[in-house]
Motif scaffolding. Structure first.
Motif, PDB file in Angstrom:
ATOM      1  N   CYS A   1      66.145 -45.368  -2.739  1.00 45.03           N
ATOM      2  CA  CYS A   1      64.762 -45.803  -2.961  1.00 45.03           C
ATOM      3  C   CYS A   1      63.818 -44.601  -2.924  1.00 45.03           C
ATOM      4  CB  CYS A   1      64.349 -46.807  -1.893  1.00 45.03           C
ATOM      5  SG  CYS A   1      65.485 -48.203  -1.688  1.00 45.03           S
TER       6      CYS A   1
ATOM      7  N   PRO B   1      66.954 -47.158  -8.710  1.00 46.64           N
ATOM      8  CA  PRO B   1      65.980 -47.852  -9.559  1.00 46.64           C
ATOM      9  C   PRO B   1      64.631 -47.140  -9.625  1.00 46.64           C
ATOM     10  CG  PRO B   1      66.113 -48.924  -7.421  1.00 46.64           C
ATOM     11  CD  PRO B   1      67.192 -47.874  -7.438  1.00 46.64           C
ATOM     12  N   ARG B   2      63.905 -47.429 -10.702  1.00 42.63           N
ATOM     13  CA  ARG B   2      62.517 -46.971 -10.828  1.00 42.63           C
ATOM     14  C   ARG B   2      61.623 -48.119 -10.369  1.00 42.63           C
ATOM     15  NH1 ARG B   2      58.494 -47.689 -14.614  1.00 42.63           N
ATOM     16  NH2 ARG B   2      59.943 -48.831 -15.962  1.00 42.63           N
ATOM     17  N   LEU B   3      60.849 -47.886  -9.330  1.00 40.83           N
ATOM     18  CA  LEU B   3      59.987 -48.936  -8.800  1.00 40.83           C
ATOM     19  C   LEU B   3      58.888 -49.282  -9.798  1.00 40.83           C
ATOM     20  CD1 LEU B   3      59.589 -47.660  -5.124  1.00 40.83           C
ATOM     21  CD2 LEU B   3      61.229 -49.330  -6.012  1.00 40.83           C
ATOM     22  N   PRO B   4      58.489 -50.552  -9.862  1.00 39.34           N
ATOM     23  CA  PRO B   4      57.430 -50.961 -10.774  1.00 39.34           C
ATOM     24  C   PRO B   4      56.169 -50.110 -10.607  1.00 39.34           C
ATOM     25  CG  PRO B   4      58.471 -52.894  -9.840  1.00 39.34           C
ATOM     26  CD  PRO B   4      59.039 -51.705  -9.116  1.00 39.34           C
TER      27      PRO B   4
ATOM     28  N   THR C   1      50.253 -52.849  -9.599  1.00 37.63           N
ATOM     29  CA  THR C   1      51.411 -53.323  -8.841  1.00 37.63           C
ATOM     30  C   THR C   1      51.115 -53.217  -7.352  1.00 37.63           C
ATOM     31  OG1 THR C   1      52.519 -51.153  -8.673  1.00 37.63           O
ATOM     32  CG2 THR C   1      52.930 -52.456 -10.664  1.00 37.63           C
TER      33      THR C   1
ATOM     34  N   ASP D   1      55.974 -56.173  -5.438  1.00 41.04           N
ATOM     35  CA  ASP D   1      56.679 -55.797  -6.667  1.00 41.04           C
ATOM     36  C   ASP D   1      57.748 -54.752  -6.373  1.00 41.04           C
ATOM     37  OD1 ASP D   1      54.918 -57.326  -8.522  1.00 41.04           O
ATOM     38  OD2 ASP D   1      53.408 -55.877  -7.863  1.00 41.04           O
ATOM     39  N   TRP D   2      57.401 -53.747  -5.570  1.00 39.20           N
ATOM     40  CA  TRP D   2      58.356 -52.667  -5.256  1.00 39.20           C
ATOM     41  C   TRP D   2      59.520 -53.221  -4.444  1.00 39.20           C
ATOM     42  CZ3 TRP D   2      53.574 -50.110  -2.690  1.00 39.20           C
ATOM     43  CH2 TRP D   2      52.593 -49.875  -3.664  1.00 39.20           C
TER      44      TRP D   2
ATOM     45  N   CYS E   1      61.978 -55.298  -6.466  1.00 42.64           N
ATOM     46  CA  CYS E   1      62.855 -54.441  -7.271  1.00 42.64           C
ATOM     47  C   CYS E   1      64.056 -53.973  -6.451  1.00 42.64           C
ATOM     48  CB  CYS E   1      62.065 -53.244  -7.791  1.00 42.64           C
ATOM     49  SG  CYS E   1      63.065 -51.993  -8.643  1.00 42.64           S
ATOM     50  N   VAL E   2      63.806 -53.426  -5.256  1.00 40.34           N
ATOM     51  CA  VAL E   2      64.919 -52.914  -4.460  1.00 40.34           C
ATOM     52  C   VAL E   2      65.781 -54.058  -3.923  1.00 40.34           C
ATOM     53  CG1 VAL E   2      63.734 -50.764  -3.871  1.00 40.34           C
ATOM     54  CG2 VAL E   2      63.535 -52.728  -2.339  1.00 40.34           C
TER      55      VAL E   2
ATOM     56  N   ALA F   1      66.421 -56.860  -5.492  1.00 39.59           N
ATOM     57  CA  ALA F   1      67.280 -57.291  -6.592  1.00 39.59           C
ATOM     58  C   ALA F   1      68.448 -56.322  -6.781  1.00 39.59           C
ATOM     59  CB  ALA F   1      66.465 -57.403  -7.877  1.00 39.59           C
ATOM     60  N   GLU F   2      68.172 -55.033  -6.711  1.00 38.99           N
ATOM     61  CA  GLU F   2      69.230 -54.026  -6.835  1.00 38.99           C
ATOM     62  C   GLU F   2      70.219 -54.149  -5.676  1.00 38.99           C
ATOM     63  OE1 GLU F   2      69.876 -51.767  -9.137  1.00 38.99           O
ATOM     64  OE2 GLU F   2      68.087 -51.882 -10.395  1.00 38.99           O
TER      65      GLU F   2
END
Length: 253
Positions: free
Chosen positions: A23, A50-53, A65, A69-70, A73-74, A76-77
């Motif tokens: 992250c 991942p690239r954070l939103p 954002t 949102d951030w 993302c993590v 989900a990954e």
């Protein structure tokens, strides 16, 4: 929104035994984690960066954002790695460390261990108290990127700090601090002696607030904030692989 060259997410499919989620930090990009990810891939692990939103594009987009949102993302990954790998570790730099701690607080033993580099849970800056008010009137302020001691190394990050996004980060800090006692996983805490972005008190609060019985602190004497790109990067990479192997060995007993 076009993604800046070098800011793309990265992944490597290795052994299904170990997955590592990397992250990146606030206003930064996966570029700050890529060398670490390459080292972990060479060790045979499955890796996701991942690239954070809102990151890796423009600070204006980032202002649209927030921490939910951030974190989404993590999370989900993390879920994808958990489906594919026996053990999943979460490594984070700066705000990436904040998000890693939140994953540990929310997912318990599903997180095999944490390796945090200069993680943040607060700031001592007096003007931070004004963020909710400033966010209404001031779109951005001077950025915090590029705190690196190693000559000739730059960070792919925004030159401006989006204020609304910063106010949202402060909300995440508060939540993470309140739930630090829920963190019981093995923890490798690496922090720079000199850091011009995240005050040293952050690592102390984390070390004193978690309930991890396996807690190792490593001082980084030759790096500033973005230590994953700095002089101590090889040390960080080596210690993190040793950490994974140690945790796995203990778990196999």
């Amino acid at each position: 929104m076009p993604v800046l060259a070098g800011a793309e997410p990265f992944s490597h499919t290795g052994s299904p035994d170990v997955g590592v989620l990397l992250c990146h930090g606030f206003t930064g990009s996966p570029a700050s984690m890529r060398p670490w990810g390459e080292h972990l891939a060479e060790a045979g692990y499955t890796v996701r960066g991942p690239r954070l939103p809102g990151h890796g594009t423009t600070w204006r987009e980032m202002n649209r954002t927030g921490w939910t949102d951030w974190y989404a993302c993590v999370e989900a990954e993390f879920g994808e790695l958990a489906r594919d790998c026996e053990s999943v570790f979460v490594f984070g730099l700066s705000m990436g460390g904040t998000l890693a701690l939140r994953l540990a607080e929310q997912h318990g033993d599903a997180v095999a261990g944490l390796a945090l580099v200069n993680p943040s849970v607060l700031t001592l800056r007096r003007d931070a108290r004004l963020l909710p008010l400033l966010a209404r009137f001031v779109p951005s302020v001077k950025g915090v990127a590029g705190d690196i001691a190693k000559p000739g190394v730059t960070e792919l990050a925004y030159g401006r700090t989006p204020v609304r996004a910063a106010a949202s980060l402060a909300q995440l800090w508060k939540l993470v601090r309140a739930d630090l006692h829920k963190v019981t996983q093995p923890l490798l805490l690496l922090h720079s002696v000199v850091d011009h972005v995240v005050e040293p008190v952050n690592s102390r609060i984390i070390a004193e607030g978690v309930r991890s019985t396996d807690l190792t602190e490593v001082l980084l004497h030759d790096s500033y904030h973005v230590a994953t790109l700095d002089n101590d990067a090889p040390l960080i990479f080596e210690r993190s692989v040793e950490f994974v192997r140690s945790v796995r060995q203990v778990g196999a007993r």
